[in-house]
Scaffold this motif. Structure first.
Motif, PDB file in Angstrom:
ATOM      1  N   GLU A  40     -17.729 -13.993 -48.651  1.00 33.27           N
ATOM      2  CA  GLU A  40     -17.417 -12.667 -47.864  1.00 33.27           C
ATOM      3  C   GLU A  40     -17.708 -11.320 -48.547  1.00 33.27           C
ATOM      4  O   GLU A  40     -18.180 -10.505 -47.865  1.00 33.27           O
ATOM      5  CB  GLU A  40     -15.612 -12.558 -47.928  1.00 33.27           C
ATOM      6  N   LEU A  41     -17.677 -11.291 -49.823  1.00 28.28           N
ATOM      7  CA  LEU A  41     -18.415 -10.359 -50.946  1.00 28.28           C
ATOM      8  C   LEU A  41     -19.711 -10.122 -50.727  1.00 28.28           C
ATOM      9  O   LEU A  41     -20.196  -8.778 -50.730  1.00 28.28           O
ATOM     10  CB  LEU A  41     -17.552 -10.292 -52.277  1.00 28.28           C
ATOM     11  N   ILE A  42     -20.429 -11.178 -50.821  1.00 27.86           N
ATOM     12  CA  ILE A  42     -21.819 -10.819 -50.525  1.00 27.86           C
ATOM     13  C   ILE A  42     -22.056 -10.460 -49.276  1.00 27.86           C
ATOM     14  O   ILE A  42     -23.129  -9.647 -49.144  1.00 27.86           O
ATOM     15  CB  ILE A  42     -22.580 -12.405 -50.903  1.00 27.86           C
ATOM     16  N   ASN A  43     -21.512 -10.933 -48.340  1.00 25.77           N
ATOM     17  CA  ASN A  43     -21.692 -10.275 -46.842  1.00 25.77           C
ATOM     18  C   ASN A  43     -21.209  -8.968 -46.867  1.00 25.77           C
ATOM     19  O   ASN A  43     -22.119  -7.929 -46.284  1.00 25.77           O
ATOM     20  CB  ASN A  43     -21.086 -11.297 -45.713  1.00 25.77           C
ATOM     21  N   LEU A  44     -20.056  -8.407 -47.718  1.00 26.96           N
ATOM     22  CA  LEU A  44     -19.501  -7.240 -47.535  1.00 26.96           C
ATOM     23  C   LEU A  44     -20.650  -6.320 -48.019  1.00 26.96           C
ATOM     24  O   LEU A  44     -21.045  -5.241 -47.552  1.00 26.96           O
ATOM     25  CB  LEU A  44     -18.352  -6.920 -47.977  1.00 26.96           C
ATOM     26  N   SER A  45     -21.298  -6.686 -49.086  1.00 24.87           N
ATOM     27  CA  SER A  45     -22.188  -6.022 -49.968  1.00 24.87           C
ATOM     28  C   SER A  45     -23.622  -5.698 -48.959  1.00 24.87           C
ATOM     29  O   SER A  45     -24.187  -4.719 -48.970  1.00 24.87           O
ATOM     30  CB  SER A  45     -22.831  -6.720 -51.206  1.00 24.87           C
ATOM     31  N   LYS A  46     -23.834  -6.782 -48.203  1.00 26.34           N
ATOM     32  CA  LYS A  46     -25.083  -6.588 -47.354  1.00 26.34           C
ATOM     33  C   LYS A  46     -24.779  -5.624 -46.442  1.00 26.34           C
ATOM     34  O   LYS A  46     -25.576  -4.712 -45.935  1.00 26.34           O
ATOM     35  CB  LYS A  46     -25.582  -8.084 -46.855  1.00 26.34           C
ATOM     36  N   GLN A  47     -23.600  -5.661 -45.705  1.00 29.80           N
ATOM     37  CA  GLN A  47     -23.498  -4.818 -44.739  1.00 29.80           C
ATOM     38  C   GLN A  47     -23.233  -3.353 -45.292  1.00 29.80           C
ATOM     39  O   GLN A  47     -23.701  -2.360 -44.606  1.00 29.80           O
ATOM     40  CB  GLN A  47     -21.693  -5.179 -44.037  1.00 29.80           C
ATOM     41  N   LYS A  48     -22.808  -3.150 -46.646  1.00 29.26           N
ATOM     42  CA  LYS A  48     -23.000  -1.866 -46.883  1.00 29.26           C
ATOM     43  C   LYS A  48     -24.085  -1.310 -47.168  1.00 29.26           C
ATOM     44  O   LYS A  48     -24.390  -0.283 -47.084  1.00 29.26           O
ATOM     45  CB  LYS A  48     -22.182  -2.000 -48.583  1.00 29.26           C
ATOM     46  N   TRP A  49     -25.105  -2.170 -47.716  1.00 27.27           N
ATOM     47  CA  TRP A  49     -26.740  -1.589 -47.875  1.00 27.27           C
ATOM     48  C   TRP A  49     -27.226  -1.523 -46.276  1.00 27.27           C
ATOM     49  O   TRP A  49     -27.781  -0.220 -46.166  1.00 27.27           O
ATOM     50  CB  TRP A  49     -27.370  -2.747 -48.409  1.00 27.27           C
ATOM     51  N   GLN A  50     -26.684  -2.056 -45.342  1.00 31.67           N
ATOM     52  CA  GLN A  50     -27.216  -1.707 -43.919  1.00 31.67           C
ATOM     53  C   GLN A  50     -26.631  -0.128 -43.641  1.00 31.67           C
ATOM     54  O   GLN A  50     -27.207   0.591 -42.960  1.00 31.67           O
ATOM     55  CB  GLN A  50     -26.500  -2.778 -43.062  1.00 31.67           C
ATOM     56  N   TRP A  51     -25.131  -0.064 -43.751  1.00 31.69           N
ATOM     57  CA  TRP A  51     -24.560   1.125 -43.458  1.00 31.69           C
ATOM     58  C   TRP A  51     -25.192   2.464 -44.289  1.00 31.69           C
ATOM     59  O   TRP A  51     -25.412   3.242 -43.697  1.00 31.69           O
ATOM     60  CB  TRP A  51     -23.180   1.009 -43.883  1.00 31.69           C
ATOM     61  N   MET A  52     -25.663   2.041 -45.472  1.00 32.52           N
ATOM     62  CA  MET A  52     -26.344   3.075 -46.541  1.00 32.52           C
ATOM     63  C   MET A  52     -27.739   3.412 -45.737  1.00 32.52           C
ATOM     64  O   MET A  52     -28.007   4.599 -45.508  1.00 32.52           O
ATOM     65  CB  MET A  52     -26.656   2.627 -47.657  1.00 32.52           C
ATOM     66  N   SER A  53     -28.331   2.265 -45.407  1.00 38.04           N
ATOM     67  CA  SER A  53     -29.602   2.673 -44.483  1.00 38.04           C
ATOM     68  C   SER A  53     -29.613   3.233 -43.401  1.00 38.04           C
ATOM     69  O   SER A  53     -30.309   4.100 -42.989  1.00 38.04           O
ATOM     70  CB  SER A  53     -30.421   1.242 -44.319  1.00 38.04           C
ATOM     71  N   GLU A  54     -28.336   3.072 -42.637  1.00 38.89           N
ATOM     72  CA  GLU A  54     -28.159   3.821 -41.350  1.00 38.89           C
ATOM     73  C   GLU A  54     -27.244   5.118 -41.310  1.00 38.89           C
ATOM     74  O   GLU A  54     -27.096   5.508 -40.351  1.00 38.89           O
ATOM     75  CB  GLU A  54     -27.542   2.748 -40.337  1.00 38.89           C
ATOM     76  N   ARG A  55     -27.079   5.309 -42.351  1.00 40.83           N
ATOM     77  CA  ARG A  55     -26.066   6.498 -42.810  1.00 40.83           C
ATOM     78  C   ARG A  55     -24.930   6.559 -42.081  1.00 40.83           C
ATOM     79  O   ARG A  55     -24.247   7.619 -41.592  1.00 40.83           O
ATOM     80  CB  ARG A  55     -26.856   7.660 -42.513  1.00 40.83           C
ATOM     81  N   LYS A  56     -24.066   5.433 -42.264  1.00 40.64           N
ATOM     82  CA  LYS A  56     -22.855   5.207 -41.444  1.00 40.64           C
ATOM     83  C   LYS A  56     -21.909   5.639 -42.393  1.00 40.64           C
ATOM     84  O   LYS A  56     -21.198   4.789 -43.110  1.00 40.64           O
ATOM     85  CB  LYS A  56     -22.729   3.655 -41.180  1.00 40.64           C
ATOM     86  N   VAL A  57     -21.784   6.808 -42.650  1.00 37.93           N
ATOM     87  CA  VAL A  57     -20.714   7.353 -43.663  1.00 37.93           C
ATOM     88  C   VAL A  57     -19.221   7.067 -43.463  1.00 37.93           C
ATOM     89  O   VAL A  57     -18.354   6.953 -44.006  1.00 37.93           O
ATOM     90  CB  VAL A  57     -20.915   9.017 -43.846  1.00 37.93           C
ATOM     91  N   ASP A  58     -18.964   6.921 -42.153  1.00 33.20           N
ATOM     92  CA  ASP A  58     -17.431   6.614 -41.879  1.00 33.20           C
ATOM     93  C   ASP A  58     -17.197   5.399 -42.295  1.00 33.20           C
ATOM     94  O   ASP A  58     -16.011   5.012 -42.701  1.00 33.20           O
ATOM     95  CB  ASP A  58     -17.140   6.769 -40.370  1.00 33.20           C
ATOM     96  N   SER A  59     -18.083   4.256 -41.924  1.00 30.48           N
ATOM     97  CA  SER A  59     -17.830   2.941 -42.608  1.00 30.48           C
ATOM     98  C   SER A  59     -17.851   2.894 -43.968  1.00 30.48           C
ATOM     99  O   SER A  59     -16.922   2.195 -44.589  1.00 30.48           O
ATOM    100  CB  SER A  59     -18.879   1.873 -41.709  1.00 30.48           C
ATOM    101  N   LEU A  60     -18.695   3.608 -44.716  1.00 28.19           N
ATOM    102  CA  LEU A  60     -18.945   3.775 -46.071  1.00 28.19           C
ATOM    103  C   LEU A  60     -17.682   4.329 -46.784  1.00 28.19           C
ATOM    104  O   LEU A  60     -17.030   3.833 -47.519  1.00 28.19           O
ATOM    105  CB  LEU A  60     -20.028   4.525 -46.649  1.00 28.19           C
ATOM    106  N   ASP A  61     -16.830   5.285 -45.929  1.00 23.82           N
ATOM    107  CA  ASP A  61     -15.891   6.110 -46.503  1.00 23.82           C
ATOM    108  C   ASP A  61     -14.768   5.141 -46.563  1.00 23.82           C
ATOM    109  O   ASP A  61     -13.909   5.170 -47.368  1.00 23.82           O
ATOM    110  CB  ASP A  61     -15.572   7.402 -45.538  1.00 23.82           C
ATOM    111  N   ALA A  62     -14.743   4.147 -45.497  1.00 27.11           N
ATOM    112  CA  ALA A  62     -13.637   3.094 -45.632  1.00 27.11           C
ATOM    113  C   ALA A  62     -13.722   2.039 -46.654  1.00 27.11           C
ATOM    114  O   ALA A  62     -12.570   1.795 -47.141  1.00 27.11           O
ATOM    115  CB  ALA A  62     -13.354   2.524 -44.100  1.00 27.11           C
ATOM    116  N   LEU A  63     -14.906   1.835 -47.081  1.00 28.21           N
ATOM    117  CA  LEU A  63     -15.259   0.853 -47.915  1.00 28.21           C
ATOM    118  C   LEU A  63     -15.061   1.176 -49.426  1.00 28.21           C
ATOM    119  O   LEU A  63     -14.504   0.758 -50.207  1.00 28.21           O
ATOM    120  CB  LEU A  63     -16.575   0.436 -47.721  1.00 28.21           C
ATOM    121  N   PHE A  64     -15.471   2.673 -49.671  1.00 22.11           N
ATOM    122  CA  PHE A  64     -15.355   3.212 -50.921  1.00 22.11           C
ATOM    123  C   PHE A  64     -13.742   3.619 -51.427  1.00 22.11           C
ATOM    124  O   PHE A  64     -13.307   4.208 -50.514  1.00 22.11           O
ATOM    125  CB  PHE A  64     -16.269   4.338 -50.965  1.00 22.11           C
ATOM    126  N   HIS A  65     -13.374   3.135 -52.525  1.00 23.63           N
ATOM    127  CA  HIS A  65     -12.137   3.614 -52.883  1.00 23.63           C
ATOM    128  C   HIS A  65     -12.277   5.134 -53.308  1.00 23.63           C
ATOM    129  O   HIS A  65     -13.297   5.367 -53.698  1.00 23.63           O
ATOM    130  CB  HIS A  65     -11.821   2.835 -54.391  1.00 23.63           C
TER     131      HIS A  65
END
Length: 173
Positions: free
Chosen positions: A56-81
């Motif tokens: 689950e965490l490895i997949n979440l990390s992969k998704q994070k890299w995708q969001w960073m590449s796509e500049r999905k700051v709303d998704s990243l905002d929800a993920l980042f503490h």
């Protein structure tokens, strides 16, 4: 005469001492071996029970890299503490600074090739290590670097939050 008597007694006494020591050693070591085996079995059970959480965490990390590449700051905002820290080669940033860098394109994550991934758990904290090859545009220049990226997540309720992301450049490609 005394010496002959001593020589004949010594092997008998020595044998008894050795047998006694061996008996005590066996009595002392058997419980340790049993406990050790039990701990090993518990560790294996723990590892296999964590495998779905690790994935689950490895997949979440992969998704994070995708969001960073796509500049999905709303998704990243929800993920980042809220108190997250980000360590790059030349700067340490807060959550707001990291999101702005991604949003503005100051750093454009183009591709991330994950070569290795591992997860370690400490209570409700997970440390994820990614060995990656990152292609990014920094300051208008495309760069390719090998990194070991350390991601630290904490579990809040049923949600994992990223609290730290640190890049360490590797000397080898």
């Amino acid at each position: 005469m005394k010496q002959n008597a001593m020589r004949s007694i010594q092997p008998k006494v020595l044998r008894r001492v050795v047998v006694t020591i061996m008996t005590f050693a066996v009595i002392a070591l058997v419980p340790i071996a049993v406990l050790s085996q039990s701990s090993t079995n518990d560790a294996v059970k723990q590892q296999s029970s964590n495998s779905s959480v690790e994935q689950e965490l490895i997949n979440l990390s992969k998704q994070k890299w995708q969001w960073m590449s796509e500049r999905k700051v709303d998704s990243l905002d929800a993920l980042f503490h809220e108190k997250a820290v980000f360590v790059h080669m030349g700067a340490t940033m807060t959550k707001a600074q990291e999101l702005e860098v991604i949003k503005s394109g100051t750093i454009q994550y183009k591709t991330v090739e994950i070569q290795e991934a591992s997860v370690r758990f400490i209570d409700k904290t997970a440390v994820l290590l990614n060995k990656i090859r990152l292609v990014a545009v920094v300051g208008g220049n495309e760069v390719t670097n090998p990194f070991m990226v350390t991601e630290v997540y904490v579990q809040q309720s049923a949600t994992w939050k990223l609290v730290s992301l640190s890049f360490t450049r590797l000397l080898t490609q």
